[in-house]
Design a protein around this motif. Structure first.
Motif, short mmCIF file in Angstrom:
data_model
loop_
_atom_site.label_atom_id
_atom_site.label_comp_id
_atom_site.label_asym_id
_atom_site.label_seq_id
_atom_site.Cartn_x
_atom_site.Cartn_y
_atom_site.Cartn_z
N PRO A 13 34.38 58.68 71.57
CA PRO A 13 33.90 57.60 70.71
C PRO A 13 32.40 57.62 70.45
O PRO A 13 31.94 57.03 69.48
CB PRO A 13 34.29 56.34 71.49
N VAL A 14 31.63 58.30 71.31
CA VAL A 14 30.18 58.33 71.14
C VAL A 14 29.72 59.54 70.35
O VAL A 14 29.03 59.42 69.34
CB VAL A 14 29.45 58.28 72.51
N CYS A 15 30.12 60.74 70.81
CA CYS A 15 29.57 61.96 70.19
C CYS A 15 30.57 62.71 69.33
O CYS A 15 30.23 63.75 68.74
CB CYS A 15 28.99 62.88 71.26
N HIS A 172 31.53 50.08 65.16
CA HIS A 172 31.27 48.72 65.65
C HIS A 172 29.79 48.53 65.96
O HIS A 172 29.22 47.46 65.69
CB HIS A 172 32.12 48.43 66.88
N ILE A 173 29.15 49.53 66.54
CA ILE A 173 27.73 49.39 66.86
C ILE A 173 26.90 49.32 65.58
O ILE A 173 25.95 48.54 65.49
CB ILE A 173 27.26 50.55 67.78
N LYS A 174 27.28 50.10 64.59
CA LYS A 174 26.60 50.01 63.29
C LYS A 174 26.79 48.62 62.68
O LYS A 174 25.87 48.05 62.06
CB LYS A 174 27.14 51.08 62.33
N LYS A 175 27.98 48.04 62.86
CA LYS A 175 28.25 46.70 62.34
C LYS A 175 27.36 45.68 63.06
O LYS A 175 26.79 44.77 62.43
CB LYS A 175 29.73 46.36 62.54
N SER A 221 25.60 56.51 79.43
CA SER A 221 26.44 56.70 78.24
C SER A 221 26.32 55.50 77.29
O SER A 221 26.37 55.65 76.07
CB SER A 221 27.90 56.93 78.64
N LEU A 222 26.12 54.30 77.85
CA LEU A 222 25.92 53.12 77.01
C LEU A 222 24.62 53.25 76.22
O LEU A 222 24.57 52.97 75.01
CB LEU A 222 25.89 51.86 77.87
N GLU A 223 23.58 53.71 76.89
CA GLU A 223 22.29 53.88 76.21
C GLU A 223 22.39 54.93 75.11
O GLU A 223 21.84 54.74 74.02
CB GLU A 223 21.22 54.27 77.22
N LYS A 228 21.79 56.05 69.59
CA LYS A 228 22.28 56.81 68.43
C LYS A 228 22.34 55.94 67.19
O LYS A 228 22.26 56.43 66.06
CB LYS A 228 23.67 57.38 68.76
N ASN A 229 22.47 54.64 67.39
CA ASN A 229 22.61 53.70 66.27
C ASN A 229 21.43 52.75 66.17
O ASN A 229 21.57 51.59 65.79
CB ASN A 229 23.93 52.92 66.43
N ASN A 230 20.24 53.25 66.54
CA ASN A 230 18.95 52.58 66.28
C ASN A 230 18.62 51.41 67.20
O ASN A 230 17.71 50.64 66.91
CB ASN A 230 18.87 52.11 64.82
N PHE A 231 19.33 51.25 68.30
CA PHE A 231 19.00 50.22 69.26
C PHE A 231 18.16 50.79 70.40
O PHE A 231 18.19 52.00 70.66
CB PHE A 231 20.27 49.62 69.87
N SER A 232 17.45 49.92 71.09
CA SER A 232 16.80 50.29 72.34
C SER A 232 17.21 49.28 73.40
O SER A 232 17.39 48.09 73.10
CB SER A 232 15.27 50.31 72.19
N ILE A 233 17.36 49.74 74.63
CA ILE A 233 17.75 48.86 75.73
C ILE A 233 16.48 48.36 76.41
O ILE A 233 15.65 49.15 76.87
CB ILE A 233 18.65 49.59 76.73
N VAL A 234 16.32 47.03 76.47
CA VAL A 234 15.10 46.46 77.05
C VAL A 234 15.33 45.94 78.47
O VAL A 234 14.38 45.72 79.21
CB VAL A 234 14.55 45.32 76.16
#
Length: 273
Positions: A13-15, A172-175, A221-223, A228-234
């Motif tokens: 689902p990721v790569c 879903h992440i893009k959404k 794997s979550l990161e 990959k979809n333009n988020f950063s984990i803070v």
């Protein structure tokens, strides 16, 4: 109640790769791990078009899959949600605005957000829970996230024990990215494949529910999935939840640890817990 659906194989689902190694076979399902991005997922699994059928009816009162009785420990669930919000609040760019709780169940987190002056909406597919949330006066939708339409953008989106259920993960992440304001935040709670619990219990880990939990994340794997979809984990931390003695014993019995259940029950009774 156990439903039966035809299965289908999917790439990671990721790569989107197909190179995996086996981890476990549980209840007839294979859990594999992607050699490229390390995500663990069920393959083959229930087809995408059938997955949402699992959640439309009796999901929160289902002894086979789902929750045996979600509302039984309402006070503890609310206490847990309050703990989670207090912990993440310092990392939010905004402390008020429009908030969307995806998989809102009985609306406990909506209540917590509303008390803190958020304008709240929810998504819940299960018919009974959707009705309960509406009866509390909240705006709630019964449309799966991938089909959800709105002109609104949110300052806060929460997914508590939801991400592991979602097919088409990248979609879903893009959404989520499109639904979020530029200064907005997403809160996620999901089972951790590297948790101490999983290492202790192995294939008997409580979170291995391949009928419904179709992917299993680590922090890494979550990161990867979100970067990959333009988020950063803070911020990332172990979440934990409040439970009581009877919940612990019932969980142990449900997941076939009768000896442990008996030991814990005796221990709790001796302390009058």
């Amino acid at each position: 109640m156990i439903n039966t659906f035809p299965l289908k194989s999917y790439p990671c689902p990721v790569c989107n790769e197909n190179d995996t190694k086996p981890l476990y076979t549980i209840k007839g399902f294979n859990i594999v791990q992607c050699k490229s991005c390390t995500l663990a997922y069920v393959n083959p699994r229930i087809r995408n078009k059938n997955l949402y059928d699992l959640y439309s009816s009796q999901y929160f009162t289902n002894a086979s899959n789902g929750y045996e009785n979600y509302e039984l420990i309402e006070d503890l669930r609310i206490k847990t949600f309050e703990k989670w919000y207090v912990e993440i609040e310092p990392f939010l760019n905004e402390r008020t605005g429009d908030a969307l709780d995806i998989g809102c169940a009985a609306g406990y987190f909506l209540q917590i957000l509303e008390e803190r002056n958020w304008r709240v909406e929810g998504i819940e597919l299960e018919e009974k829970m959707n009705g309960i949330v509406r009866s509390k006066g909240y705006s709630v939708y019964n449309t799966p996230l991938e089909y959800f339409k709105t002109k609104k953008k949110y300052q806060l989106i929460s997914l508590f024990d939801v991400l592991e259920h979602l097919p088409k993960l990248n979609l879903h992440i893009k959404k989520l990215y499109r639904l979020l304001e530029d200064n907005g935040s997403i809160i996620i709670v999901t089972p951790d494949l590297n948790s101490r619990q999983r290492k202790i219990f192995g294939k008997r880990w409580f979170q291995f529910k391949p009928f419904e939990h179709i992917q299993y994340f680590t922090c890494q794997s979550l990161e990867k999935a979100f970067k990959k979809n333009n988020f950063s984990i803070v911020y990332s931390n172990s979440s934990g939840q409040y439970v009581n003695a009877s919940f612990v014993v019932s969980r142990l019995r449900r997941y076939n640890f009768p000896l442990l259940a008996m030991i814990f029950n005796s221990f709790f009774n001796s302390l009058k817990l």
